[in-house]
Design a protein around this motif. Structure first.
Motif, PDB file in Angstrom:
ATOM      1  N   LEU A 204      83.133   0.955  59.525  1.00  0.00           N
ATOM      2  CA  LEU A 204      81.690   0.773  59.353  1.00  0.00           C
ATOM      3  C   LEU A 204      81.114   1.805  58.388  1.00  0.00           C
ATOM      4  CD1 LEU A 204      80.151   0.020  62.888  1.00  0.00           C
ATOM      5  CD2 LEU A 204      79.820  -1.315  60.801  1.00  0.00           C
ATOM      6  N   LEU A 205      81.448   3.066  58.619  1.00  0.00           N
ATOM      7  CA  LEU A 205      80.890   4.133  57.792  1.00  0.00           C
ATOM      8  C   LEU A 205      81.410   4.043  56.358  1.00  0.00           C
ATOM      9  CD1 LEU A 205      81.027   7.082  60.347  1.00  0.00           C
ATOM     10  CD2 LEU A 205      79.063   5.684  59.697  1.00  0.00           C
ATOM     11  N   ARG A 206      82.673   3.668  56.213  1.00  0.00           N
ATOM     12  CA  ARG A 206      83.237   3.528  54.870  1.00  0.00           C
ATOM     13  C   ARG A 206      82.519   2.435  54.096  1.00  0.00           C
ATOM     14  NH1 ARG A 206      89.355   2.229  55.047  1.00  0.00           N
ATOM     15  NH2 ARG A 206      88.468   0.291  55.855  1.00  0.00           N
ATOM     16  N   TYR A 207      82.107   1.368  54.792  1.00  0.00           N
ATOM     17  CA  TYR A 207      81.374   0.278  54.139  1.00  0.00           C
ATOM     18  C   TYR A 207      80.091   0.790  53.513  1.00  0.00           C
ATOM     19  CZ  TYR A 207      79.039  -4.215  53.469  1.00  0.00           C
ATOM     20  OH  TYR A 207      78.396  -5.298  52.925  1.00  0.00           O
ATOM     21  N   PHE A 208      79.444   1.755  54.169  1.00  0.00           N
ATOM     22  CA  PHE A 208      78.201   2.319  53.650  1.00  0.00           C
ATOM     23  C   PHE A 208      78.454   3.560  52.782  1.00  0.00           C
ATOM     24  CE2 PHE A 208      76.638   0.023  57.453  1.00  0.00           C
ATOM     25  CZ  PHE A 208      75.733  -0.805  56.815  1.00  0.00           C
ATOM     26  N   GLY A 209      79.705   3.764  52.386  1.00  0.00           N
ATOM     27  CA  GLY A 209      80.024   4.836  51.454  1.00  0.00           C
ATOM     28  C   GLY A 209      80.097   6.213  52.067  1.00  0.00           C
ATOM     29  N   GLU A 210      80.369   6.285  53.372  1.00  0.00           N
ATOM     30  CA  GLU A 210      80.391   7.576  54.050  1.00  0.00           C
ATOM     31  C   GLU A 210      81.792   7.885  54.564  1.00  0.00           C
ATOM     32  OE1 GLU A 210      78.394   9.662  58.012  1.00  0.00           O
ATOM     33  OE2 GLU A 210      77.340   8.028  56.993  1.00  0.00           O
ATOM     34  N   ASP A 211      82.264   9.103  54.307  1.00  0.00           N
ATOM     35  CA  ASP A 211      83.557   9.538  54.821  1.00  0.00           C
ATOM     36  C   ASP A 211      83.437   9.906  56.295  1.00  0.00           C
ATOM     37  OD1 ASP A 211      84.925   9.242  52.424  1.00  0.00           O
ATOM     38  OD2 ASP A 211      84.392  11.263  51.739  1.00  0.00           O
ATOM     39  N   SER A 212      84.510   9.700  57.032  1.00  0.00           N
ATOM     40  CA  SER A 212      84.527  10.051  58.446  1.00  0.00           C
ATOM     41  C   SER A 212      85.973  10.183  58.899  1.00  0.00           C
ATOM     42  CB  SER A 212      83.818   8.957  59.274  1.00  0.00           C
ATOM     43  OG  SER A 212      84.563   7.745  59.217  1.00  0.00           O
ATOM     44  N   PRO A 213      86.211  10.787  60.053  1.00  0.00           N
ATOM     45  CA  PRO A 213      87.572  10.860  60.579  1.00  0.00           C
ATOM     46  C   PRO A 213      88.161   9.465  60.731  1.00  0.00           C
ATOM     47  CG  PRO A 213      86.124  12.310  61.817  1.00  0.00           C
ATOM     48  CD  PRO A 213      85.243  11.493  60.919  1.00  0.00           C
ATOM     49  N   GLU A 214      89.454   9.335  60.538  1.00  0.00           N
ATOM     50  CA  GLU A 214      90.078   8.019  60.602  1.00  0.00           C
ATOM     51  C   GLU A 214      90.109   7.462  62.016  1.00  0.00           C
ATOM     52  OE1 GLU A 214      93.752   7.629  58.600  1.00  0.00           O
ATOM     53  OE2 GLU A 214      92.969   8.311  56.674  1.00  0.00           O
ATOM     54  N   GLN A 215      89.899   8.307  63.006  1.00  0.00           N
ATOM     55  CA  GLN A 215      89.796   7.848  64.388  1.00  0.00           C
ATOM     56  C   GLN A 215      88.604   8.520  65.053  1.00  0.00           C
ATOM     57  OE1 GLN A 215      93.676   8.565  66.226  1.00  0.00           O
ATOM     58  NE2 GLN A 215      94.115   6.378  66.043  1.00  0.00           N
ATOM     59  N   CYS A 216      87.723   7.691  65.639  1.00  0.00           N
ATOM     60  CA  CYS A 216      86.550   8.266  66.309  1.00  0.00           C
ATOM     61  C   CYS A 216      86.826   8.572  67.768  1.00  0.00           C
ATOM     62  CB  CYS A 216      85.353   7.317  66.191  1.00  0.00           C
ATOM     63  SG  CYS A 216      85.474   5.828  67.227  1.00  0.00           S
ATOM     64  N   GLY A 217      87.847   7.909  68.334  1.00  0.00           N
ATOM     65  CA  GLY A 217      88.198   8.156  69.722  1.00  0.00           C
ATOM     66  C   GLY A 217      87.292   7.465  70.712  1.00  0.00           C
ATOM     67  N   ALA A 218      86.360   6.626  70.235  1.00  0.00           N
ATOM     68  CA  ALA A 218      85.385   6.045  71.160  1.00  0.00           C
ATOM     69  C   ALA A 218      85.177   4.548  70.974  1.00  0.00           C
ATOM     70  CB  ALA A 218      84.040   6.753  71.018  1.00  0.00           C
ATOM     71  N   CYS A 219      85.721   3.918  69.923  1.00  0.00           N
ATOM     72  CA  CYS A 219      85.590   2.475  69.770  1.00  0.00           C
ATOM     73  C   CYS A 219      86.764   1.788  70.478  1.00  0.00           C
ATOM     74  CB  CYS A 219      85.545   2.087  68.296  1.00  0.00           C
ATOM     75  SG  CYS A 219      87.097   2.382  67.401  1.00  0.00           S
ATOM     76  N   ASP A 220      86.739   0.462  70.529  1.00  0.00           N
ATOM     77  CA  ASP A 220      87.782  -0.227  71.286  1.00  0.00           C
ATOM     78  C   ASP A 220      89.171  -0.042  70.681  1.00  0.00           C
ATOM     79  OD1 ASP A 220      87.135  -1.750  69.054  1.00  0.00           O
ATOM     80  OD2 ASP A 220      87.173  -3.675  70.093  1.00  0.00           O
TER      81      ASP A 220
END
Length: 600
Positions: free
Chosen positions: A379-395
């Motif tokens: 989701l965040l990558r779609y909006f051009g934002e970097d984030s950890p490859e695993q959030c640990g909280a989605c399904d």
């Protein structure tokens, strides 16, 4: 002497510090400059123009696309002691005249108007007669002609820069990809405005996407097991499905209300007011509902059908958990959703350029559904934002999906599509592969095909999963004639020739992850619960007396702070987050009395 923004924040709003980029945005407007703000729902966008409106001289004009929500915005400001009003077609002439008089005599600090009214010559002429502090264009993504919430009247708002060149303007939205941001800036003449792009991450929302398997029962289990008594929104693609779903939930004992553009205006207004002001209402709605909803304690957003785009999905899920407490975004979808949306797109009167863009958006939405990696990261990558490859909280992080080598099964599926003449939908193809004995199979002689019965080793649900993923990956296309026939695409040739292999996602059969405990439940000591419930009862009584939603009096976080700090004097009450001078004067004595009655 003009007060500083921080002083106004503490005195009026009862907060002791700014969040994220709020202070920089506010200083930009206070200094007379323009701003373009992208901030997720619940990130505090409204404060970015409300506070400068109080610091600068004159009246701030807020352009909001939803008439029905202006009253709640104004109620919340008036509860803070701010002189605010609105002009819309729901008012009688006397109420409109009173608001115009207040505008002309300079007593209004904020005026809310719809873009349709602002664009009227009489309204523009009226504004030339008053001192203006700023223009705030809320839900600015509505200006995008390719967007999911396009409003034609937004296209004319660029004229504000020409008619009022000295008045600073701020455009705000929670959802816009790079192309939409540029369109907003160009159409609203904000190409030179300071840009503030906050993180799109909503860490308190747990994103989950599953398959439709008896969707009504899945929905009911979700509501009963994970969110009993919680407020939430359930989105459906059609008005008929909204009505049927709301009626069925009511039969199951759920406080559910329908909302869509086909309902009478009075009913829509009543249902929206009940959702905002009562506890535990589940709103079943089309996307006509939700933009600008300020209700902070929406604990879940559920999609019973596939959204058309990631922008729409993100905007809709962002209505959950505005208070920062844990919330759930659950989507159920199936191959029939893909077929329906692609048919609707191809049959629309839009030009080829628009259709091509919408196909790309739908493909991105399907990609989010079928990925085996972290949903939040995608989701965040779609909006051009970097984030950890695993959030640990989605399904997909909590229960990592498995894949299987589906090469041989996919070849069988593609061959079946070809040998049946590329004229049939998923259900018939599954029947042929599994060797069914249906009237349609006998009618067309498909029991004589070489692909008849060659897929009896897989269940019907597994075959539906195969076809769904092949459509999502573009190896099959959907006929737009209304019957949903599947066709081979050029991309499937390497598979049919044996030149490549393919792995598919194995559909999960285990139950969905359970909701995490809310901080309210986790943080409250059992000894504090009687006070917590007493404060909530008082809040409800005061809100009912005023005819406003409970959160307009105080939100949950403020009540939690009262429980933790147990203020005993008015001065101590001002230290509670969310208690400013006006609310202290209006509500302070009542809450202090309840707190004293529950002393240890």
């Amino acid at each position: 002497m003009t007060q500083t923004p921080l002083a106004v924040l503490e005195r009026v709003f009862g907060y002791h510090s700014f969040r994220g980029q709020q202070e920089a945005i506010i200083q930009t407007l206070v200094s007379g400059q323009d701003a373009l703000v992208l901030m997720p729902t619940g990130g505090g966008k409204s404060l970015c123009y409300q506070l400068p409106a109080l610091v600068r001289d004159g009246t701030a004009v807020v352009i909001s696309p939803l008439i029905a929500l202006m009253q709640d915005q104004v109620d919340a400001l008036q509860a803070l002691g701010v002189k605010a009003g609105y002009l819309n077609s729901a008012q009688d002439r006397a109420a409109q005249q009173a608001t115009e008089d207040a505008l002309l005599d300079g007593s209004l600090k904020l005026l809310y108007v719809a873009p349709e009214r602002l664009n009227q010559p009489r309204m523009m002429q009226l504004l030339t007669r008053v001192k203006l502090a700023l223009f705030a264009i809320d839900e600015a993504h509505c200006v995008s002609q390719w967007g999911h919430d396009f409003r034609a009247d937004y296209l004319q708002l660029g004229v504000l820069a020409e008619v009022f060149p000295q008045v600073p303007r701020i455009a705000l939205t929670a959802t816009a990809d790079l192309r939409t941001r540029e369109e907003i800036a160009e159409r609203l003449q904000l190409t030179h405005a300071a840009r503030f792009i906050s993180s799109f991450d909503r860490p308190n929302i747990q994103y989950r996407i599953g398959l439709k398997q008896q969707a009504r029962q899945q929905m009911l289990r979700f509501l009963q097991q994970e969110h009993p008594g919680d407020a939430g929104v359930i989105y459906c693609l059609s008005r008929a499905k909204v009505d049927d779903t709301a009626a069925w939930l009511q039969q199951q004992g759920i406080k559910a209300l329908p909302y869509h553009a086909g309902l009478p205006q009075d009913m829509r207004r009543d249902h929206q007011q009940r959702f905002l002001r009562e506890d535990g209402i589940v709103m079943v709605a089309t996307i006509a509902f939700g933009m600008g909803i300020d209700k902070p304690d929406v604990r879940f957003v559920m999609h019973l059908d596939l959204p058309k785009s990631i922008e729409g999905y993100y905007q809709e899920t962002g209505r959950a958990g505005r208070d920062g407490e844990p919330a759930t975004a659950l989507m159920l979808y199936g191959v029939e959703d893909i077929v329906k949306l692609r048919q609707m797109l191809e049959q629309s009167p839009a030009d080829d350029t628009h259709k091509r863009r919408e196909r790309h958006r739908l493909d991105a939405m399907l990609g989010l559904c079928e990925i085996t990696s972290c949903r939040r990261h995608a989701l965040l990558r779609y909006f051009g934002e970097d984030s950890p490859e695993q959030c640990g909280a989605c399904d997909t992080c909590l229960t990592p999906p498995t894949t299987w080598d589906a090469t041989e099964s996919v070849r069988k599926a593609l061959s079946c599509v070809y040998r049946t003449g590329q004229r049939f939908g998923v259900n018939h193809l599954v029947d042929v592969l599994r060797g069914g004995n249906t009237e349609k199979i006998r009618q067309f002689g498909h029991q004589n095909l070489s692909t008849y019965g060659i897929g009896s080793d897989l269940t019907a649900n597994t075959w539906r999963s195969v076809f769904r993923q092949l459509v999502a990956r573009g190896l099959l296309s959907v006929d737009v004639d209304g019957f949903g026939a599947l066709h081979l695409t050029e991309d499937c040739r390497p598979l049919l020739r044996g030149e490549t292999t393919i792995a598919l996602r194995e559909d999960a059969s285990e139950p969905a992850p359970r909701r995490r405990a809310t901080p309210v439940a986790a943080e409250l000591d059992p000894a504090d619960r009687p006070l917590w419930e007493a404060l909530r009862r008082l809040r409800r009584r005061l809100a009912d007396d005023l005819g406003v939603p409970p959160y307009v009096v105080f939100n949950d976080r403020t009540l939690q702070d009262m429980v933790a700090l147990r203020p005993g004097t008015p001065q101590q009450m001002l230290q509670v987050t969310g208690v400013g001078e006006t609310k202290l004067e209006r509500f302070g004595d009542d809450f202090l009395e309840v707190i004293r009655d529950h002393e240890y």
